[in-house]
Design a protein around this motif. Structure first.
Motif, PDB file in Angstrom:
ATOM      1  N   TYR A   1      40.264  36.556  49.676  1.00 28.88           N
ATOM      2  CA  TYR A   1      40.340  35.366  48.815  1.00 28.88           C
ATOM      3  C   TYR A   1      41.651  35.360  48.039  1.00 28.88           C
ATOM      4  O   TYR A   1      41.991  36.365  47.406  1.00 28.88           O
ATOM      5  N   HIS A   2      42.369  34.266  48.075  1.00 29.72           N
ATOM      6  CA  HIS A   2      43.589  34.133  47.272  1.00 29.72           C
ATOM      7  C   HIS A   2      43.272  34.367  45.790  1.00 29.72           C
ATOM      8  O   HIS A   2      44.068  34.943  45.066  1.00 29.72           O
ATOM      9  N   HIS A   3      42.101  33.895  45.370  1.00 31.89           N
ATOM     10  CA  HIS A   3      41.686  34.021  43.973  1.00 31.89           C
ATOM     11  C   HIS A   3      41.617  35.487  43.514  1.00 31.89           C
ATOM     12  O   HIS A   3      41.755  35.780  42.328  1.00 31.89           O
ATOM     13  N   ASN A   4      41.402  36.394  44.459  1.00 34.01           N
ATOM     14  CA  ASN A   4      41.276  37.823  44.100  1.00 34.01           C
ATOM     15  C   ASN A   4      42.628  38.510  43.951  1.00 34.01           C
ATOM     16  O   ASN A   4      42.692  39.674  43.549  1.00 34.01           O
ATOM     17  N   ASN A   5      43.698  37.799  44.271  1.00 33.48           N
ATOM     18  CA  ASN A   5      45.041  38.371  44.185  1.00 33.48           C
ATOM     19  C   ASN A   5      45.574  38.208  42.752  1.00 33.48           C
ATOM     20  O   ASN A   5      46.271  37.240  42.435  1.00 33.48           O
ATOM     21  N   LEU A   6      45.235  39.137  41.899  1.00 33.78           N
ATOM     22  CA  LEU A   6      45.589  39.002  40.474  1.00 33.78           C
ATOM     23  C   LEU A   6      47.100  39.083  40.262  1.00 33.78           C
ATOM     24  O   LEU A   6      47.633  38.496  39.318  1.00 33.78           O
ATOM     25  N   GLU A   7      47.802  39.778  41.157  1.00 35.68           N
ATOM     26  CA  GLU A   7      49.264  39.835  41.071  1.00 35.68           C
ATOM     27  C   GLU A   7      49.857  38.413  41.199  1.00 35.68           C
ATOM     28  O   GLU A   7      50.734  38.030  40.414  1.00 35.68           O
ATOM     29  N   ALA A   8      49.353  37.647  42.145  1.00 40.18           N
ATOM     30  CA  ALA A   8      49.860  36.276  42.329  1.00 40.18           C
ATOM     31  C   ALA A   8      49.492  35.365  41.155  1.00 40.18           C
ATOM     32  O   ALA A   8      50.111  34.327  40.953  1.00 40.18           O
ATOM     33  N   ARG A   9      48.486  35.757  40.375  1.00 38.30           N
ATOM     34  CA  ARG A   9      48.025  34.936  39.248  1.00 38.30           C
ATOM     35  C   ARG A   9      48.528  35.474  37.904  1.00 38.30           C
ATOM     36  O   ARG A   9      47.974  35.153  36.855  1.00 38.30           O
ATOM     37  N   ARG A  10      49.596  36.276  37.922  1.00 35.68           N
ATOM     38  CA  ARG A  10      49.994  36.988  36.701  1.00 35.68           C
ATOM     39  C   ARG A  10      50.478  36.078  35.580  1.00 35.68           C
ATOM     40  O   ARG A  10      50.524  36.506  34.435  1.00 35.68           O
ATOM     41  N   PHE A  11      50.817  34.812  35.878  1.00 36.21           N
ATOM     42  CA  PHE A  11      51.232  33.908  34.802  1.00 36.21           C
ATOM     43  C   PHE A  11      50.075  33.023  34.309  1.00 36.21           C
ATOM     44  O   PHE A  11      50.260  32.129  33.496  1.00 36.21           O
ATOM     45  N   GLN A  12      48.892  33.271  34.838  1.00 30.78           N
ATOM     46  CA  GLN A  12      47.736  32.473  34.412  1.00 30.78           C
ATOM     47  C   GLN A  12      47.000  33.143  33.257  1.00 30.78           C
ATOM     48  O   GLN A  12      47.047  34.349  33.082  1.00 30.78           O
ATOM     49  N   ARG A  13      46.238  32.289  32.513  1.00 33.09           N
ATOM     50  CA  ARG A  13      45.258  32.831  31.578  1.00 33.09           C
ATOM     51  C   ARG A  13      44.100  33.375  32.424  1.00 33.09           C
ATOM     52  O   ARG A  13      43.530  32.659  33.244  1.00 33.09           O
ATOM     53  N   ILE A  14      43.767  34.637  32.252  1.00 31.88           N
ATOM     54  CA  ILE A  14      42.721  35.270  33.063  1.00 31.88           C
ATOM     55  C   ILE A  14      41.710  35.928  32.134  1.00 31.88           C
ATOM     56  O   ILE A  14      42.077  36.516  31.122  1.00 31.88           O
ATOM     57  N   SER A  15      40.441  35.791  32.475  1.00 32.21           N
ATOM     58  CA  SER A  15      39.378  36.373  31.648  1.00 32.21           C
ATOM     59  C   SER A  15      39.565  37.893  31.548  1.00 32.21           C
ATOM     60  O   SER A  15      39.915  38.547  32.530  1.00 32.21           O
ATOM     61  N   PRO A  16      39.350  38.469  30.357  1.00 34.02           N
ATOM     62  CA  PRO A  16      39.529  39.915  30.201  1.00 34.02           C
ATOM     63  C   PRO A  16      38.603  40.729  31.100  1.00 34.02           C
ATOM     64  O   PRO A  16      38.943  41.853  31.491  1.00 34.02           O
ATOM     65  N   ASP A  17      37.453  40.165  31.465  1.00 30.09           N
ATOM     66  CA  ASP A  17      36.545  40.911  32.349  1.00 30.09           C
ATOM     67  C   ASP A  17      36.576  40.371  33.786  1.00 30.09           C
ATOM     68  O   ASP A  17      35.598  40.450  34.512  1.00 30.09           O
ATOM     69  N   GLU A  18      37.746  39.828  34.191  1.00 30.59           N
ATOM     70  CA  GLU A  18      37.882  39.257  35.538  1.00 30.59           C
ATOM     71  C   GLU A  18      37.697  40.343  36.601  1.00 30.59           C
ATOM     72  O   GLU A  18      38.293  41.410  36.536  1.00 30.59           O
ATOM     73  N   LYS A  19      36.845  40.012  37.570  1.00 30.52           N
ATOM     74  CA  LYS A  19      36.612  40.891  38.710  1.00 30.52           C
ATOM     75  C   LYS A  19      36.946  40.098  39.972  1.00 30.52           C
ATOM     76  O   LYS A  19      36.976  38.879  39.928  1.00 30.52           O
ATOM     77  N   PRO A  20      37.201  40.765  41.096  1.00 27.29           N
ATOM     78  CA  PRO A  20      37.420  39.997  42.334  1.00 27.29           C
ATOM     79  C   PRO A  20      36.138  39.247  42.680  1.00 27.29           C
ATOM     80  O   PRO A  20      35.129  39.872  43.019  1.00 27.29           O
ATOM     81  N   ASN A  21      36.170  37.936  42.548  1.00 29.19           N
ATOM     82  CA  ASN A  21      34.918  37.175  42.694  1.00 29.19           C
ATOM     83  C   ASN A  21      35.099  35.840  43.412  1.00 29.19           C
ATOM     84  O   ASN A  21      34.339  34.896  43.172  1.00 29.19           O
ATOM     85  N   GLY A  22      36.106  35.782  44.292  1.00 24.61           N
ATOM     86  CA  GLY A  22      36.296  34.553  45.077  1.00 24.61           C
ATOM     87  C   GLY A  22      35.036  34.165  45.828  1.00 24.61           C
ATOM     88  O   GLY A  22      34.690  32.983  45.918  1.00 24.61           O
ATOM     89  N   ASP A  23      34.333  35.168  46.353  1.00 27.35           N
ATOM     90  CA  ASP A  23      33.079  34.893  47.071  1.00 27.35           C
ATOM     91  C   ASP A  23      32.058  34.206  46.163  1.00 27.35           C
ATOM     92  O   ASP A  23      31.362  33.276  46.581  1.00 27.35           O
ATOM     93  N   ALA A  24      31.973  34.671  44.916  1.00 25.43           N
ATOM     94  CA  ALA A  24      30.967  34.127  43.980  1.00 25.43           C
ATOM     95  C   ALA A  24      31.246  32.662  43.661  1.00 25.43           C
ATOM     96  O   ALA A  24      30.328  31.833  43.615  1.00 25.43           O
ATOM     97  N   HIS A  25      32.532  32.322  43.442  1.00 23.06           N
ATOM     98  CA  HIS A  25      32.891  30.919  43.206  1.00 23.06           C
ATOM     99  C   HIS A  25      32.536  30.057  44.426  1.00 23.06           C
ATOM    100  O   HIS A  25      31.994  28.958  44.287  1.00 23.06           O
ATOM    101  N   ALA A  26      32.882  30.540  45.615  1.00 22.73           N
ATOM    102  CA  ALA A  26      32.639  29.756  46.836  1.00 22.73           C
ATOM    103  C   ALA A  26      31.144  29.550  47.071  1.00 22.73           C
ATOM    104  O   ALA A  26      30.716  28.504  47.567  1.00 22.73           O
ATOM    105  N   ARG A  27      30.357  30.565  46.716  1.00 21.04           N
ATOM    106  CA  ARG A  27      28.906  30.429  46.871  1.00 21.04           C
ATOM    107  C   ARG A  27      28.345  29.425  45.859  1.00 21.04           C
ATOM    108  O   ARG A  27      27.487  28.594  46.194  1.00 21.04           O
TER     109      ARG A  27
END
Lengths: 165, 165, 165
Positions: free
Chosen positions: B91-117
């Protein structure tokens, strides 16, 4: 002060709710039944000016959806659903031996696929009502989706809103 | 003039709305939590005769669905969802390096699957209320679906309709 | 007698409904358009205290969903939808020769995939409104999903509830 932004506003002290349970006899295992007219006619005659109508199935192997009533497209939908949850797939739910201590419907059939299909289609649809007309795009039709028929089924239709004066 | 066609009509100048936010602590990554009684009891005591109750999650990796509470079936649902959006998929969403300029939740986990579900299960369910009872078929139960737990979660439950006199 | 269980109750003889149809011009074949502010601002200014807002598309190849507005995640969603109903898959609906006796839209394109995608995303979303604010979790955003663009599209937004005194 902020100005209103909605184009259309209605205030009323007369609030009305109409409800009906409709019973259908489905004829195939998987069947998209167009219930648009059934709902539209009820709303037209309800004496409700503005509000919503919520159409809800009372079963766990059926669904309520909005899409186009084009017979070839409905075949496409069936094929897509059969990829998501194949008719002849393996389902724990179909193992009646493992469920022998549960309360089980007397007419229980192996229907894990039907439950899984219902899960992603959804059990209800809420539509807006404007000037006693259901908001419906040119190609939109409302379907009751049978996924484990043929059976006798019940749909709950509730319209609520301002009363026509 | 057209006759009414709904079997059940209620008109009232007393309109009532009841709302509650319920907090749940989920215990597993994926969990179907039966919240039927929680909702039914609130509606029974709300003093609302006819209307709707809308149950809405406040999270993007959870869902609200209606289906049967049969443990083997819930395992089937998990397996189907894992085909749609595999836990160990890419999941692109799980690539936290690519999202380094975004506001990200402090407890962010790789969860692209959960969003898609969550996307295909839906964030809310609207059910009809008749004579202070939620319309519910024999096998229908309402579930809050955790897809990225364990976490603390909030559900918004709103009932609206004619006031019981 | 049972005590009330909802934490928040409102009774009123002033019931209000606001409605708007919003037109959007989409720019890509598949596009997630964040319409959160558009809806929130309308509800804030509607003069409605407690109730619901229902956002409904008027098309069969679009959807309305709640999820997170994270660009990488939206790419994931597109990829998942392309597995469910591939863009270049085979659809009976795309066989215009077989549909030659039907009424067909003058701008009909091969779009069986778009209909199948809309089917599982859903045509509407109902959200609760509390103290003139739409119930929305920290990461929740409302999307209008274009699946067969670019096109001109219409969304129906209806808020209903107790009138602000």
């Amino acid at each position: 002060m902020a100005l209103p932004i909605f184009t259309d506003e209605h205030e009323s002290s007369d609030f009305k709710i109409c409800h009906d349970r409709v019973e259908l006899r489905t004829e195939k295992r998987v069947q998209f039944i167009d219930i648009t007219e059934l709902v539209l006619e009820r709303v037209r005659r309800a004496g409700i000016s503005h509000g919503v109508v919520n159409i809800q199935t009372k079963h766990t192997t059926t669904a309520v959806v909005l899409n186009e009533n084009e017979p070839h497209l409905l075949r496409d939908f069936e094929e897509r659903l059969d990829v998501w949850a194949p008719r002849d797939g393996s389902y724990h739910h179909n193992n009646l031996e493992a469920r022998r201590f549960q309360r089980i419907s007397p007419d229980e059939k192996p229907n894990g696929d039907a439950h899984a299909r219902a899960l992603i289609l959804g059990a209800s649809e809420t539509m807006n009502v404007i000037a006693s007309q259901v908001e419906l795009g040119e190609w939109q039709r409302l379907f009751f989706v049978e996924l484990d028929g043929p059976r006798s089924r019940k749909i709950s239709i509730l319209a609520m809103g301002t009363s026509v004066v």
